[in-house]
Each structure stands twice: as structure tokens, then as C-alpha cells.
Design an enzyme around this catalytic site. Structure first.
Site, PDB file in Angstrom:
ATOM      1  CG  ASP A  18      46.497  45.980  35.791  1.00  0.00           C
ATOM      2  OD1 ASP A  18      45.404  46.127  35.206  1.00  0.00           O
ATOM      3  OD2 ASP A  18      46.731  46.483  36.894  1.00  0.00           O
TER       4      ASP A  18
ATOM      5  CB  CYS B 134      23.146  34.975  39.026  1.00  0.00           C
ATOM      6  SG  CYS B 134      24.010  35.381  40.555  1.00  0.00           S
TER       7      CYS B 134
ATOM      8  CB  CYS C 238      28.224  40.516  41.180  1.00  0.00           C
ATOM      9  SG  CYS C 238      27.523  40.603  39.510  1.00  0.00           S
TER      10      CYS C 238
ATOM     11  CB  CYS D  74      27.323  47.101  44.345  1.00  0.00           C
ATOM     12  SG  CYS D  74      28.365  48.587  44.184  1.00  0.00           S
TER      13      CYS D  74
ATOM     14  CB  CYS E  95      33.638  51.456  41.786  1.00  0.00           C
ATOM     15  SG  CYS E  95      34.546  49.956  42.209  1.00  0.00           S
TER      16      CYS E  95
ATOM     17  CB  CYS F  30      35.126  47.209  47.344  1.00  0.00           C
ATOM     18  SG  CYS F  30      33.497  46.562  47.780  1.00  0.00           S
TER      19      CYS F  30
ATOM     20  CB  CYS G 143      30.862  35.509  41.810  1.00  0.00           C
ATOM     21  SG  CYS G 143      30.680  34.537  40.295  1.00  0.00           S
TER      22      CYS G 143
END
Length: 387
Positions: free
Chosen positions: A141, A198, A201, A205, A221, A248, A255
Site C-alpha cells: 500500500d 450494475c 456502488c 455514494c 469521497c 466510508c 456491491c
């Protein structure tokens, strides 16, 4: 590092990896070639050029190195991608209805995954190096590695419309890490996109952070606003944040592929009981020492007490709970400007106009520009209500 003890034939290296990775708690392993993500660099450059990275300047500074694993380590011949499931044992969206409680993102309710995964990756890499004679490097990461495109290229999952990795087996709940190696390993087949039509997601938001499918504007975000953003949270997003005080999960939790997911089996990635649904009132009282004690070993600790309390104050303002007024009011004189400003806003949502007017009138003149703006905005709202 290079080790040549007890060499394993090349055609058995993958078996060795799978066996040892399973012992260490990894749930997914696949291999990509270093040149498997040719489009990732241009997409990241476009993202930065549009300013959608916000204040995350390290993305711009490491842009060239992120584009190709070989720019990070020219000797790499294979990229071993690994995933560890951190699936929750309950729907994280349920907590959003309990306004007196604080919602901490699933990934931060337990031990910092960086510590958990990096230690396991190092152990796996050392075993692999010892048996293969190859050099290895480990990344989790924080390094300039585009893990999601590489994981897609390796076949672990695909980047969904929310830009996160989706797995047919683990939904949206996978932590990723990588081992770069000089060993020549056969790459796996890339995963194809299974999002179809789909939009779950995107539609869920709260702040419309997705300008288009597969595109994220971090500046909108909630994860960015509550974690990366160091200053006051922009007023336009405060109501939408609700009781989310760190990150969040909405786009992840929405999903449909999560129906195949299971809760985390790794003990260090199971949510701590005290971080599942802490009371907003209790969190408002945290000083720096108490904050550090509560979040010891947690990724939440990295943002520091002041930013955290700022977030809690936004949740308090959204709670419609007047019993939080004393805790909020006590923070009007906090040493941190970002806390003082958020306290003014929270009070403006919790108390009657006359009481708020008296509180603001009794405040000393604040030399911080952001706090002064919060005060002026609260007074302007009062004037508007009066008219």
C-alpha cells in the site's frame, strides 16, 4: 535478498508459494508479469492532471514510478499478488441508521492491516527466496505500486466501477500486497470485468464522488475527506457524511458480489468490540492521550486526535441529539483550530437559535481564519433564520 538453500525446481515454485501463503493466512495468490498493466500509467496521469487526487501530493510526486513496476525495480521479472480477506460479519450500512453511534470503516476496526500483511509478506518472501534463489522485494500500500491494476492483471479480481478491486469469491473485501521477484514465474490469466450494467456502488455514494463509472474524484469521497483532508471538511459535504467518522464503506458494501463473500478468518482482522459502534458522546471527550490509547495499533491513530475529533463533531452535528451539546460546547475552546471550527458548526445544528447566538457572542475573537469563517457562517445562518 538472495538465498540458495534447499532449492526447489522451477516447476514447483508455484506449489511452494500456494502452500506457504495459505499457512500465513492469505486467501488469494496470483502472478502478473511486470508489463501487464500498460494502461495504468496513462489513467493515473489523467487522474492527477484533473486534480482528482486532492491534497495527496505523493501521487503526483511518484507518478512515473507508479506507472511500471520496472521503474521501481528494474530487475523484477514477476509480481506475486496476494490478497487477505477482511470481510465484515455484519452489514456496515446498518450502523448508519444509529445516529448516536459512530461509523468507522470496516478496514480500520481492527489491527492496522499494513502491520499484519507486511509481516506475513516478508515471511513468505523469505521462504520463497530461500527455496528459489531469487531476489525479492515486498510492498504493501504505502509503496508506489499500483496494486489494484496488478491484482486484476494477475486474475485475483477486477477493478469495479467504484475503482476498488472486486473478487468473485471475496466481493470488495480484500487487502492487497505484492512480492516483486527476479524469478521467472508463469503469469496467471487476467480477470475480466463482471460489473455488467450494475450501478449499485455509484448510486449509493452519499457525495457523488464518481463522475463516471470507473472514475473517482477523491475530493468528494468521504474516505478522503475524513482521513486525508487535513483542514475543515467543506460545508457542502458535512450533512452527507452523517455519522461516518473515519472512512466510508457504502460503495464497497453495496456491491452485489459481496453475497459470495465471507467474514474474515484472520483473528487480527476481526473487528474489535469497542470499535464496532462507539458512542459519539464518548469519543468527543477524547484528549490526545486517550485517543492514542483507544486506537493503539489501529490505522485510525495515523490521522491524529484533532482530525479525528473534527470528524466526530461533524457526526455530532448530524445526530439530532441535543444531549451531545455539553460535549460539543466543551470543544469550543480546544487548542486545535480545526476542532474549534467544527464545534461551532456542530452546535449550530444542535441548539436553538437564541442559545447559539449567546454562545457565539461569548466566544473570544479567534485569530484562525477558518474558525472565523465558521463563526461568520453560523451568524449568517442565524440572520437568515431570523429574517
Amino acid at each position: 535478498m538472495t538465498h540458495g538453500l534447499n532449492p526447489v525446481p522451477k516447476d514447483r515454485l508455484r506449489d511452494l508459494l500456494n502452500l506457504e501463503a495459505g499457512k500465513l493466512g492469505f486467501d488469494a495468490l496470483a502472478v502478473a508479469s511486470p508489463d501487464a498493466t500498460p494502461l495504468a500509467s496513462a489513467r493515473l496521469a489523467e487522474y492527477v492532471a484533473k486534480g482528482r487526487h486532492g491534497s495527496m501530493e505523493w501521487l503526483a510526486e511518484t507518478l512515473e514510478r507508479r506507472g511500471d513496476p520496472r521503474s521501481l525495480w528494474p530487475e523484477v521479472r514477476s509480481v506475486i499478488m496476494l490478497g487477505m480477506n477482511y470481510g465484515p460479519d455484519e452489514n456496515p450500512l446498518d450502523l448508519l441508521q444509529h445516529k448516536d453511534r459512530a461509523a468507522i470503516s470496516v478496514y480500520a476496526r481492527h489491527r492496522d492491516y499494513h502491520d499484519v500483511i507486511k509481516g506475513r509478506l516478508k515471511e513468505l518472501a523469505q521462504k520463497f527466496a530461500a527455496r528459489s534463489g531469487a531476489d525479492v522485494k515486498v510492498f504493501v500500500d504505502t509503496a508506489p505500486v499500483m496494486e489494484k491494476p496488478l491484482a486484476e492483471a494477475a486474475g485475483i479480481g477486477w477493478q469495479g466501477k467504484h475503482t476498488n478491486l472486486v473478487s468473485r469469491e471475496f466481493g470488495s473485501w480484500l487487502f492487497l500486497g505484492s512480492i516483486f521477484t527476479t524469478a521467472e514465474l508463469a503469469p496467471d490469466e487476467a480477470e475480466s470485468d463482471h460489473c455488467g450494467s450494475c450501478r449499485a456502488c455509484l448510486d449509493i455514494c452519499p457525495t457523488d464522488a464518481f463522475p463516471a463509472p470507473y472514475q473517482l474524484d477523491a475530493r468528494r469521497c468521504i474516505s478522503y475527506l475524513t482521513i486525508e483532508n487535513k483542514g475543515p471538511i467543506p460545508r457542502e459535504f458535512r450533512a452527507a457524511i452523517g455519522n461516518r467518522i473515519y472512512g466510508c464503506d457504502d460503495c464497497l458494501a453495496a456491491c452485489p458480489w459481496n453475497k459470495f463473500a465471507r467474514s474474515a478468518s484472520e483473528a487480527k482482522l476481526v473487528a474489535r468490540a469497542d470499535l464496532r459502534e462507539p458512542k459519539i458522546g464518548d469519543l468527543l471527550a477524547l484528549d490526545d492521550t486517550a485517543f492514542r490509547a483507544l486506537f493503539s495499533g489501529s490505522p485510525v491513530k495515523r490521522i491524529g486526535r484533532d482530525r479525528f475529533i473534527r470528524n466526530v463533531l461533524i457526526a455530532a452535528g448530524n445526530s439530532n441529539d441535543p444531549s451531545l451539546e455539553p460535549g460539543v460546547g466543551a470543544l469550543l475552546g480546544d487548542p486545535s483550530p480545526v476542532v474549534r471550527g467544527a464545534a461551532i458548526w456542530a452546535l449550530s445544528k444542535l441548539v436553538e437559535a437564541d442559545a447559539l447566538r449567546r454562545m457565539i457572542a461569548n466566544l473570544p475573537q479567534d485569530e484562525d481564519d477558518d474558525v472565523a469563517l465558521e463563526r461568520d457562517a453560523a451568524l449568517a445562518e442565524l440572520a437568515g433564520d431570523h429574517s
